[in-house]
Design a protein around this motif. Structure first.
Motif, PDB file in Angstrom:
ATOM      1  N   ALA A   1       6.988   0.202   4.885  1.00  0.00           N
ATOM      2  CA  ALA A   1       5.605   0.328   5.360  1.00  0.00           C
ATOM      3  C   ALA A   1       5.351   1.714   5.947  1.00  0.00           C
ATOM      4  CB  ALA A   1       5.317  -0.754   6.395  1.00  0.00           C
ATOM      5  N   ALA A   2       6.320   2.217   6.721  1.00  0.00           N
ATOM      6  CA  ALA A   2       6.148   3.523   7.377  1.00  0.00           C
ATOM      7  C   ALA A   2       6.096   4.663   6.386  1.00  0.00           C
ATOM      8  CB  ALA A   2       7.273   3.751   8.376  1.00  0.00           C
ATOM      9  N   SER A   3       6.658   4.476   5.195  1.00  0.00           N
ATOM     10  CA  SER A   3       6.644   5.561   4.219  1.00  0.00           C
ATOM     11  C   SER A   3       5.227   5.908   3.772  1.00  0.00           C
ATOM     12  CB  SER A   3       7.509   5.194   3.006  1.00  0.00           C
ATOM     13  OG  SER A   3       6.951   4.101   2.291  1.00  0.00           O
ATOM     14  N   GLY A   4       4.297   4.979   3.982  1.00  0.00           N
ATOM     15  CA  GLY A   4       2.902   5.307   3.708  1.00  0.00           C
ATOM     16  C   GLY A   4       2.383   6.423   4.590  1.00  0.00           C
ATOM     17  N   GLY A   5       3.054   6.654   5.731  1.00  0.00           N
ATOM     18  CA  GLY A   5       2.656   7.753   6.606  1.00  0.00           C
ATOM     19  C   GLY A   5       2.843   9.116   5.965  1.00  0.00           C
ATOM     20  N   ILE A   6       3.772   9.232   5.030  1.00  0.00           N
ATOM     21  CA  ILE A   6       3.934  10.502   4.306  1.00  0.00           C
ATOM     22  C   ILE A   6       2.643  10.837   3.572  1.00  0.00           C
ATOM     23  CG2 ILE A   6       5.215  11.709   2.492  1.00  0.00           C
ATOM     24  CD1 ILE A   6       7.564   9.804   3.070  1.00  0.00           C
TER      25      ILE A   6
ATOM     26  N   TYR B   1       0.711   9.589  -5.947  1.00  0.00           N
ATOM     27  CA  TYR B   1       1.002  11.013  -5.761  1.00  0.00           C
ATOM     28  C   TYR B   1       2.042  11.508  -6.749  1.00  0.00           C
ATOM     29  CZ  TYR B   1      -1.592  12.920  -1.780  1.00  0.00           C
ATOM     30  OH  TYR B   1      -2.569  13.452  -0.981  1.00  0.00           O
ATOM     31  N   LEU B   2       2.942  10.623  -7.167  1.00  0.00           N
ATOM     32  CA  LEU B   2       3.976  10.999  -8.127  1.00  0.00           C
ATOM     33  C   LEU B   2       3.493  10.851  -9.568  1.00  0.00           C
ATOM     34  CD1 LEU B   2       6.879   9.224  -6.251  1.00  0.00           C
ATOM     35  CD2 LEU B   2       6.737  11.696  -6.641  1.00  0.00           C
ATOM     36  N   ASN B   3       2.279  10.329  -9.741  1.00  0.00           N
ATOM     37  CA  ASN B   3       1.638  10.169 -11.046  1.00  0.00           C
ATOM     38  C   ASN B   3       2.399   9.177 -11.927  1.00  0.00           C
ATOM     39  OD1 ASN B   3      -0.408  10.568 -12.892  1.00  0.00           O
ATOM     40  ND2 ASN B   3       0.485  12.427 -13.766  1.00  0.00           N
ATOM     41  N   VAL B   4       2.809   8.071 -11.322  1.00  0.00           N
ATOM     42  CA  VAL B   4       3.469   6.990 -12.061  1.00  0.00           C
ATOM     43  C   VAL B   4       2.849   5.664 -11.643  1.00  0.00           C
ATOM     44  CG1 VAL B   4       5.637   8.240 -12.307  1.00  0.00           C
ATOM     45  CG2 VAL B   4       5.306   6.742 -10.322  1.00  0.00           C
ATOM     46  N   GLY B   5       3.212   4.592 -12.340  1.00  0.00           N
ATOM     47  CA  GLY B   5       2.687   3.285 -12.011  1.00  0.00           C
ATOM     48  C   GLY B   5       3.358   2.690 -10.785  1.00  0.00           C
ATOM     49  N   GLU B   6       2.613   1.850 -10.055  1.00  0.00           N
ATOM     50  CA  GLU B   6       3.188   1.196  -8.881  1.00  0.00           C
ATOM     51  C   GLU B   6       4.387   0.335  -9.264  1.00  0.00           C
ATOM     52  OE1 GLU B   6       1.920  -2.016  -5.389  1.00  0.00           O
ATOM     53  OE2 GLU B   6       0.385  -1.204  -6.738  1.00  0.00           O
TER      54      GLU B   6
ATOM     55  N   GLN C   1       0.825  -1.207   0.000  1.00  0.00           N
ATOM     56  CA  GLN C   1       0.000   0.000   0.000  1.00  0.00           C
ATOM     57  C   GLN C   1       0.860   1.258   0.000  1.00  0.00           C
ATOM     58  OE1 GLN C   1      -2.553  -0.480   3.403  1.00  0.00           O
ATOM     59  NE2 GLN C   1      -3.772  -2.104   2.444  1.00  0.00           N
ATOM     60  N   ALA C   2       1.968   1.228   0.727  1.00  0.00           N
ATOM     61  CA  ALA C   2       2.863   2.388   0.751  1.00  0.00           C
ATOM     62  C   ALA C   2       3.399   2.690  -0.645  1.00  0.00           C
ATOM     63  CB  ALA C   2       4.009   2.155   1.727  1.00  0.00           C
ATOM     64  N   LEU C   3       3.872   1.667  -1.339  1.00  0.00           N
ATOM     65  CA  LEU C   3       4.394   1.866  -2.689  1.00  0.00           C
ATOM     66  C   LEU C   3       3.305   2.376  -3.630  1.00  0.00           C
ATOM     67  CD1 LEU C   3       6.668  -1.292  -3.126  1.00  0.00           C
ATOM     68  CD2 LEU C   3       7.396   1.057  -2.700  1.00  0.00           C
ATOM     69  N   SER C   4       2.126   1.776  -3.534  1.00  0.00           N
ATOM     70  CA  SER C   4       1.031   2.168  -4.417  1.00  0.00           C
ATOM     71  C   SER C   4       0.624   3.626  -4.194  1.00  0.00           C
ATOM     72  CB  SER C   4      -0.173   1.249  -4.180  1.00  0.00           C
ATOM     73  OG  SER C   4      -1.278   1.654  -4.953  1.00  0.00           O
ATOM     74  N   ARG C   5       0.552   4.035  -2.945  1.00  0.00           N
ATOM     75  CA  ARG C   5       0.106   5.398  -2.635  1.00  0.00           C
ATOM     76  C   ARG C   5       1.167   6.435  -2.993  1.00  0.00           C
ATOM     77  NH1 ARG C   5      -1.542   5.648   3.257  1.00  0.00           N
ATOM     78  NH2 ARG C   5      -2.733   7.501   2.647  1.00  0.00           N
ATOM     79  N   LEU C   6       2.436   6.107  -2.770  1.00  0.00           N
ATOM     80  CA  LEU C   6       3.512   7.007  -3.198  1.00  0.00           C
ATOM     81  C   LEU C   6       3.480   7.177  -4.713  1.00  0.00           C
ATOM     82  CD1 LEU C   6       6.371   5.674  -0.907  1.00  0.00           C
ATOM     83  CD2 LEU C   6       5.542   8.033  -0.901  1.00  0.00           C
ATOM     84  N   ALA C   7       3.308   6.078  -5.428  1.00  0.00           N
ATOM     85  CA  ALA C   7       3.269   6.133  -6.889  1.00  0.00           C
ATOM     86  C   ALA C   7       2.129   7.015  -7.377  1.00  0.00           C
ATOM     87  CB  ALA C   7       3.141   4.727  -7.460  1.00  0.00           C
TER      88      ALA C   7
ATOM     89  N   GLN D   1     -11.984  16.696  -3.441  1.00  0.00           N
ATOM     90  CA  GLN D   1     -11.182  15.499  -3.218  1.00  0.00           C
ATOM     91  C   GLN D   1     -10.886  14.832  -4.565  1.00  0.00           C
ATOM     92  OE1 GLN D   1      -9.717  14.165  -0.440  1.00  0.00           O
ATOM     93  NE2 GLN D   1     -10.270  16.087   0.556  1.00  0.00           N
ATOM     94  N   PRO D   2      -9.991  15.421  -5.342  1.00  0.00           N
ATOM     95  CA  PRO D   2      -9.658  14.841  -6.651  1.00  0.00           C
ATOM     96  C   PRO D   2      -8.775  13.609  -6.492  1.00  0.00           C
ATOM     97  CG  PRO D   2      -8.247  16.708  -6.184  1.00  0.00           C
ATOM     98  CD  PRO D   2      -9.219  16.617  -5.044  1.00  0.00           C
ATOM     99  N   ASP D   3      -8.289  13.070  -7.611  1.00  0.00           N
ATOM    100  CA  ASP D   3      -7.419  11.902  -7.530  1.00  0.00           C
ATOM    101  C   ASP D   3      -6.090  12.289  -6.897  1.00  0.00           C
ATOM    102  OD1 ASP D   3      -5.784  13.095  -9.518  1.00  0.00           O
ATOM    103  OD2 ASP D   3      -6.756  11.970 -11.121  1.00  0.00           O
ATOM    104  N   ALA D   4      -5.282  11.280  -6.578  1.00  0.00           N
ATOM    105  CA  ALA D   4      -4.058  11.516  -5.816  1.00  0.00           C
ATOM    106  C   ALA D   4      -3.089  12.428  -6.554  1.00  0.00           C
ATOM    107  CB  ALA D   4      -3.392  10.182  -5.494  1.00  0.00           C
ATOM    108  N   ALA D   5      -2.969  12.261  -7.868  1.00  0.00           N
ATOM    109  CA  ALA D   5      -2.040  13.099  -8.624  1.00  0.00           C
ATOM    110  C   ALA D   5      -2.435  14.568  -8.521  1.00  0.00           C
ATOM    111  CB  ALA D   5      -1.988  12.654 -10.082  1.00  0.00           C
ATOM    112  N   ARG D   6      -3.727  14.841  -8.603  1.00  0.00           N
ATOM    113  CA  ARG D   6      -4.201  16.227  -8.498  1.00  0.00           C
ATOM    114  C   ARG D   6      -4.015  16.745  -7.076  1.00  0.00           C
ATOM    115  NH1 ARG D   6      -4.253  21.124 -10.274  1.00  0.00           N
ATOM    116  NH2 ARG D   6      -6.027  22.345  -9.542  1.00  0.00           N
ATOM    117  N   ARG D   7      -4.265  15.906  -6.071  1.00  0.00           N
ATOM    118  CA  ARG D   7      -4.017  16.326  -4.694  1.00  0.00           C
ATOM    119  C   ARG D   7      -2.540  16.682  -4.515  1.00  0.00           C
ATOM    120  NH1 ARG D   7      -7.086  11.718  -3.545  1.00  0.00           N
ATOM    121  NH2 ARG D   7      -5.383  10.642  -2.448  1.00  0.00           N
TER     122      ARG D   7
END
Length: 408
Positions: A269-274, A78-83, A70-76, A289-295
């Motif tokens: 795992a903790a990086s998901g806290g960012i 926000y960065l507008n790239v694939g997991e 989940q951390a990797l997916s959520r970081l990706a 509340q737009p998509d993550a890339a827009r947020r």
């Protein structure tokens, strides 16, 4: 424009309530930011509940793997790239070294790599060492007066043998924001890939890596309010072209190819806290509340507007002094709030004086040794560097200016 609620922001960082840090103003954020409470809570929970090998068929192990994924997916997002285009490793320096070895295997003697002397050594030295394999290293040199990179100089270096161009999103000394998308287009025009060191940029708002068109983008999570991990985005086409650096039996596993060492499960795992922190900031400041890339775009702009407002009085103060040399732009436009100054007696001595006034700052060459030489400055004397992010307060800036006035 939405204004940043500084009280809300600072309430997300336990360091501001830590007794041992009271009466100190933190101006060494370019070396590493405070961790937000969400990251600390993730790390605490992981060590208490799931400090074991992930992905095995029992609940605690399954939960550990899920938190990492989940951390990797959520970081990706926000960065507008694939997991499948994102990896975490021990540090950006280590990630760059591994990437250089992966490129070594697919390059031929006579192929050319363009490096800069504006970079932190992590995004320079590993590539320069490939000359030992017959790779030709060409240096894109800064203007010795300004420290800036000139696109016309790059054009003179690019050619049909150029395979890779490496450069910083912004220098950890000069702090001018380089035009990543334009540099990338010029490199792609001759068939070269680009590696962008975003360590000194990402702490001021995550970039949209897709919009930048970079093939590889690197930064450090401990400078973006998280754990001590290096994040690298490697776009799919480039990842598939690179040689496997992991165990041979893991060659087909996307997150194993470029991370030969065993990962730090807890910190991943903790990086998901960012992202928990970013989501909390967005919910507090924006109605939609737009998509993550827009947020990510909205938070980026929110952070940078705050930082530019903080930079303005400090840069004005420095401009009005005739006994210091400011390195980088003297206005907030197109620069990061990493303010480096050449001062009498050297950077470290100046930082020691500031510490007596409750200012946490640092002096040195900050691993940009080649930049100092390229600007005819003494790396041993270095510079005084004061760096801040969106959680810095106007009171901190006022305190810093008074301390500079008393010590310079």
């Amino acid at each position: 424009m939405t204004r940043l609620d500084l009280d809300f922001i600072r309430a997300q960082f336990p360091a501001f309530e830590e007794p041992s840090l009271q009466n100190w103003s933190f101006f060494e954020n370019a070396g590493g930011s405070y961790a937000c409470t969400q990251v600390i809570e993730h790390l605490n929970r992981y060590y208490r509940q799931t400090k074991l090998q992930p992905y095995h068929p029992f609940p605690a192990s399954e939960r550990a793997g899920q938190e990492m994924d989940q951390a990797l997916s959520r970081l990706a997002s926000y960065l507008n790239v694939g997991e499948d285009e994102i990896d975490l490793g021990p540090s950006t320096s280590q990630n760059t070294y591994v990437l250089a070895q992966a490129f070594r295997a697919i390059l031929q003697p006579g192929d050319e790599i363009i490096v800069t002397n504006q970079d932190h050594e992590a995004n320079s030295g590993s590539w320069r060492r490939l000359s030992e394999s017959g790779i030709v290293i060409r240096e894109w040199q800064v203007d010795p007066q300004t420290g800036y990179l000139d696109l016309e100089v790059l054009d003179q270096l690019l050619g049909d043998k150029t395979r890779l161009v490496t450069f910083p999103h912004c220098s950890n000394i000069i702090a001018q924001v380089n035009p990543v998308a334009e540099i990338t287009r010029r490199a792609h025009a001759v068939g070269a890939r680009v590696v962008v060191d975003g360590v000194s940029y990402a702490g001021h708002g995550f970039p949209d890596v897709k919009a930048l068109e970079a093939d590889i983008y690197l930064f450090s999570l401990y400078k973006t309010f998280g754990p001590h991990q290096g994040l690298m985005v490697v776009r799919k086409e480039t990842r598939e072209a690179l040689a496997n650096q992991g165990h041979f039996f893991n060659a087909d596993l996307v997150h194993k190819r470029l991370t030969p060492a065993g990962p730090d499960h807890a910190q991943i795992a903790a990086s998901g806290g960012i992202i928990d922190y970013f989501d909390a900031v967005h919910t507090h400041h924006f109605k939609d509340q737009p998509d993550a890339a827009r947020r990510g775009h909205q938070i980026h702009d929110l952070f940078q507007a705050q930082e530019k407002a903080l930079m303005a009085p400090l840069l004005e103060y420095i401009r009005n002094r005739n006994d210091v040399r400011l390195l980088g732009p003297d206005t907030p436009t197109d620069r990061a709030p990493t303010i480096s100054m050449v001062v009498k007696g050297g950077g470290r001595a100046a930082a020691e004086k500031l510490a007596k006034h409750g200012i946490m700052a640092a002096g040195g060459h900050f691993y940009s040794f080649r930049l100092f030489e390229g600007m005819n400055l003494d790396p041993a004397a270095g510079a005084l560097r004061v760096s801040f992010v969106h959680y810095t307060s106007p009171d901190d800036i006022e305190k810093l200016i008074k301390a500079l006035d008393a010590t310079l």
